[in-house]
Write a protein that holds these residues in place. Structure first.
Motif, PDB file in Angstrom:
ATOM      1  N   GLY A 125     -18.409  -8.013  11.821  1.00  0.00           N
ATOM      2  CA  GLY A 125     -19.099  -6.740  11.707  1.00  0.00           C
ATOM      3  C   GLY A 125     -18.187  -5.531  11.819  1.00  0.00           C
ATOM      4  N   LYS A 126     -16.914  -5.742  12.126  1.00  0.00           N
ATOM      5  CA  LYS A 126     -15.978  -4.627  12.271  1.00  0.00           C
ATOM      6  C   LYS A 126     -15.375  -4.263  10.922  1.00  0.00           C
ATOM      7  CE  LYS A 126     -14.757  -5.486  17.099  1.00  0.00           C
ATOM      8  NZ  LYS A 126     -13.650  -5.750  18.058  1.00  0.00           N
ATOM      9  N   ILE A 127     -15.194  -2.968  10.692  1.00  0.00           N
ATOM     10  CA  ILE A 127     -14.679  -2.468   9.426  1.00  0.00           C
ATOM     11  C   ILE A 127     -13.157  -2.375   9.479  1.00  0.00           C
ATOM     12  CG2 ILE A 127     -14.733  -0.588   7.771  1.00  0.00           C
ATOM     13  CD1 ILE A 127     -17.346  -2.076   8.013  1.00  0.00           C
ATOM     14  N   ASP A 128     -12.524  -2.908   8.448  1.00  0.00           N
ATOM     15  CA  ASP A 128     -11.077  -2.777   8.297  1.00  0.00           C
ATOM     16  C   ASP A 128     -10.813  -1.587   7.376  1.00  0.00           C
ATOM     17  OD1 ASP A 128      -8.366  -3.111   8.213  1.00  0.00           O
ATOM     18  OD2 ASP A 128      -8.413  -4.790   6.796  1.00  0.00           O
ATOM     19  N   TRP A 129     -10.718  -0.401   7.979  1.00  0.00           N
ATOM     20  CA  TRP A 129     -10.562   0.813   7.198  1.00  0.00           C
ATOM     21  C   TRP A 129      -9.227   0.822   6.466  1.00  0.00           C
ATOM     22  CZ3 TRP A 129     -14.856   3.418   6.608  1.00  0.00           C
ATOM     23  CH2 TRP A 129     -15.811   3.435   7.625  1.00  0.00           C
ATOM     24  N   LYS A 130      -9.239   1.254   5.201  1.00  0.00           N
ATOM     25  CA  LYS A 130      -8.020   1.397   4.426  1.00  0.00           C
ATOM     26  C   LYS A 130      -7.383   2.770   4.624  1.00  0.00           C
ATOM     27  CE  LYS A 130      -8.535  -2.679   2.932  1.00  0.00           C
ATOM     28  NZ  LYS A 130      -7.706  -3.766   3.523  1.00  0.00           N
ATOM     29  N   ALA A 131      -8.180   3.708   5.111  1.00  0.00           N
ATOM     30  CA  ALA A 131      -7.678   5.035   5.485  1.00  0.00           C
ATOM     31  C   ALA A 131      -8.616   5.596   6.535  1.00  0.00           C
ATOM     32  CB  ALA A 131      -7.600   5.965   4.270  1.00  0.00           C
ATOM     33  N   THR A 132      -8.080   6.293   7.523  1.00  0.00           N
ATOM     34  CA  THR A 132      -8.908   6.832   8.610  1.00  0.00           C
ATOM     35  C   THR A 132      -8.521   8.276   8.910  1.00  0.00           C
ATOM     36  OG1 THR A 132      -7.360   5.940  10.266  1.00  0.00           O
ATOM     37  CG2 THR A 132      -9.259   4.579   9.714  1.00  0.00           C
ATOM     38  N   ASP A 133      -9.525   9.149   8.844  1.00  0.00           N
ATOM     39  CA  ASP A 133      -9.371  10.549   9.260  1.00  0.00           C
ATOM     40  C   ASP A 133      -8.184  11.238   8.560  1.00  0.00           C
ATOM     41  OD1 ASP A 133     -10.183  12.778  10.605  1.00  0.00           O
ATOM     42  OD2 ASP A 133      -9.276  12.237  12.519  1.00  0.00           O
ATOM     43  N   GLN A 134      -8.126  11.091   7.231  1.00  0.00           N
ATOM     44  CA  GLN A 134      -7.036  11.694   6.456  1.00  0.00           C
ATOM     45  C   GLN A 134      -7.615  12.441   5.259  1.00  0.00           C
ATOM     46  OE1 GLN A 134      -3.648   8.944   5.660  1.00  0.00           O
ATOM     47  NE2 GLN A 134      -4.785   7.467   6.900  1.00  0.00           N
ATOM     48  N   SER A 135      -6.929  13.506   4.884  1.00  0.00           N
ATOM     49  CA  SER A 135      -7.373  14.278   3.715  1.00  0.00           C
ATOM     50  C   SER A 135      -6.621  13.885   2.455  1.00  0.00           C
ATOM     51  CB  SER A 135      -7.188  15.783   3.977  1.00  0.00           C
ATOM     52  OG  SER A 135      -5.824  16.078   4.226  1.00  0.00           O
ATOM     53  N   SER A 136      -5.526  13.146   2.604  1.00  0.00           N
ATOM     54  CA  SER A 136      -4.748  12.695   1.460  1.00  0.00           C
ATOM     55  C   SER A 136      -4.190  11.302   1.764  1.00  0.00           C
ATOM     56  CB  SER A 136      -3.605  13.673   1.164  1.00  0.00           C
ATOM     57  OG  SER A 136      -2.828  13.228   0.072  1.00  0.00           O
ATOM     58  N   PHE A 137      -4.467  10.347   0.899  1.00  0.00           N
ATOM     59  CA  PHE A 137      -3.988   8.981   1.124  1.00  0.00           C
ATOM     60  C   PHE A 137      -3.987   8.219  -0.195  1.00  0.00           C
ATOM     61  CE2 PHE A 137      -8.472   9.442   2.194  1.00  0.00           C
ATOM     62  CZ  PHE A 137      -9.090   8.503   1.383  1.00  0.00           C
ATOM     63  N   THR A 138      -3.365   7.049  -0.180  1.00  0.00           N
ATOM     64  CA  THR A 138      -3.239   6.219  -1.373  1.00  0.00           C
ATOM     65  C   THR A 138      -3.876   4.860  -1.134  1.00  0.00           C
ATOM     66  OG1 THR A 138      -1.160   7.304  -2.025  1.00  0.00           O
ATOM     67  CG2 THR A 138      -1.628   5.140  -2.993  1.00  0.00           C
ATOM     68  N   LEU A 139      -4.678   4.422  -2.087  1.00  0.00           N
ATOM     69  CA  LEU A 139      -5.319   3.118  -2.043  1.00  0.00           C
ATOM     70  C   LEU A 139      -4.752   2.265  -3.171  1.00  0.00           C
ATOM     71  CD1 LEU A 139      -8.976   4.375  -1.557  1.00  0.00           C
ATOM     72  CD2 LEU A 139      -7.453   3.507   0.220  1.00  0.00           C
ATOM     73  N   THR A 140      -4.294   1.062  -2.841  1.00  0.00           N
ATOM     74  CA  THR A 140      -3.646   0.195  -3.826  1.00  0.00           C
ATOM     75  C   THR A 140      -4.599  -0.905  -4.279  1.00  0.00           C
ATOM     76  OG1 THR A 140      -1.470   0.607  -2.843  1.00  0.00           O
ATOM     77  CG2 THR A 140      -1.677  -1.318  -4.276  1.00  0.00           C
ATOM     78  N   VAL A 141      -4.706  -1.071  -5.583  1.00  0.00           N
ATOM     79  CA  VAL A 141      -5.534  -2.121  -6.184  1.00  0.00           C
ATOM     80  C   VAL A 141      -4.606  -3.101  -6.887  1.00  0.00           C
ATOM     81  CG1 VAL A 141      -7.303  -2.640  -7.905  1.00  0.00           C
ATOM     82  CG2 VAL A 141      -7.506  -0.598  -6.474  1.00  0.00           C
ATOM     83  N   SER A 142      -4.680  -4.388  -6.501  1.00  0.00           N
ATOM     84  CA  SER A 142      -3.763  -5.383  -7.049  1.00  0.00           C
ATOM     85  C   SER A 142      -4.459  -6.429  -7.922  1.00  0.00           C
ATOM     86  CB  SER A 142      -3.021  -6.102  -5.916  1.00  0.00           C
ATOM     87  OG  SER A 142      -3.937  -6.692  -5.017  1.00  0.00           O
ATOM     88  N   GLY A 143      -5.765  -6.348  -8.063  1.00  0.00           N
ATOM     89  CA  GLY A 143      -6.506  -7.309  -8.884  1.00  0.00           C
ATOM     90  C   GLY A 143      -7.879  -6.756  -9.212  1.00  0.00           C
ATOM     91  N   ASP A 144      -8.749  -7.619  -9.752  1.00  0.00           N
ATOM     92  CA  ASP A 144     -10.113  -7.176 -10.049  1.00  0.00           C
ATOM     93  C   ASP A 144     -10.771  -6.636  -8.789  1.00  0.00           C
ATOM     94  OD1 ASP A 144     -10.021  -7.720 -12.731  1.00  0.00           O
ATOM     95  OD2 ASP A 144     -10.763  -9.771 -12.515  1.00  0.00           O
ATOM     96  N   HIS A 145     -11.411  -5.504  -8.926  1.00  0.00           N
ATOM     97  CA  HIS A 145     -11.886  -4.784  -7.736  1.00  0.00           C
ATOM     98  C   HIS A 145     -13.196  -4.077  -8.051  1.00  0.00           C
ATOM     99  CE1 HIS A 145     -11.576  -2.381  -4.057  1.00  0.00           C
ATOM    100  NE2 HIS A 145     -10.569  -3.167  -3.712  1.00  0.00           N
TER     101      HIS A 145
END
Length: 225
Positions: free
Chosen positions: A65-85
């Motif tokens: 039930g816990k969330i694995d955040w990819k970004a937290t409390d930021q106004s600018s960040f990068t998210l990487t996609v490596s496959g079908d998403h």
């Protein structure tokens, strides 16, 4: 001894000790008592293993039930996609101006793809939610609300997701959640919890049965004495 060869010694009967009967009540009771102890020990160990499985399953369910955040409390960040998403969900703190933050949030992806002017034909679909879900324990605990969702566009000429880096810029601080990964982790955690629970029930039931059998053997042994 020399006297053992005399006629007197031959006529004197030699003392003989009674041989123990294999079917005597005492020996039977001892065997039953040992078997009962073994059954009690094995049954107790199985029940203990079942309780441990329940504890591990509960912990696994909580972790799911816990969330694995990819970004937290930021106004600018990068998210990487490596496959079908299937995309990302963006959150912001409750109490802020959601409409303004949404209007000032832009996602720039590979090959010049962008969410800028999405409603007018942007390449990256970025949908606005701006709603508070009080049924979500995670949102209440983190004091967050859903800003919106953006989906990964297809690579030109294919049905596959366009892989690469997606840069998010906003006027407010955001949290990013990987929708696909969280769904898979939640389902996996629930399945693991259910599997451990089923195993725990089986172990506890078998342990209790063995303890009952051991108790019956002990009672029958006492009755036969």
């Amino acid at each position: 001894a020399p006297w053992a060869q005399t006629p007197f010694a031959a006529s004197c009967p030699q003392p003989r000790l009674p041989r123990p009967r294999l079917d005597s009540p005492c020996l039977g009771a001892m065997a039953i008592s040992k078997a009962s102890k073994i059954l009690f020990v094995v049954g107790s160990l199985l029940s203990l293993a079942g309780i441990i499985c329940i504890i591990v399953g509960t912990v696994a369910g909580d972790q799911a039930g816990k969330i694995d955040w990819k970004a937290t409390d930021q106004s600018s960040f990068t998210l990487t996609v490596s496959g079908d998403h299937c995309g990302f969900s963006l959150y912001m703190k409750r109490g802020g101006d959601c409409d303004s933050v949404y209007s000032n949030t832009v996602i720039n992806g590979p090959e010049g793809k962008s969410s800028a002017g999405f409603l007018g034909g942007g390449d990256i679909n970025f949908y606005k939610d701006c709603k508070i879900d009080d049924t979500s324990e995670m949102e209440k605990e983190e004091n967050l609300m859903v800003l919106g969702h953006f989906y990964i566009p297809e690579k030109s000429g294919t049905k596959n997701s366009l892989t690469g880096d997606y840069k998010v810029r906003s006027s407010g601080n955001l949290w990013a959640m990987d929708v696909c990964a969280e769904f898979v982790e939640a389902v996996g955690g629930i399945m693991a919890m259910l599997g451990l629970l089923a195993l725990a029930i089986a172990l506890i039931v078998i342990g209790l049965i063995l303890c009952c059998v051991g108790c019956c053997c002990l009672q029958s042994g006492k009755g036969g004495q």
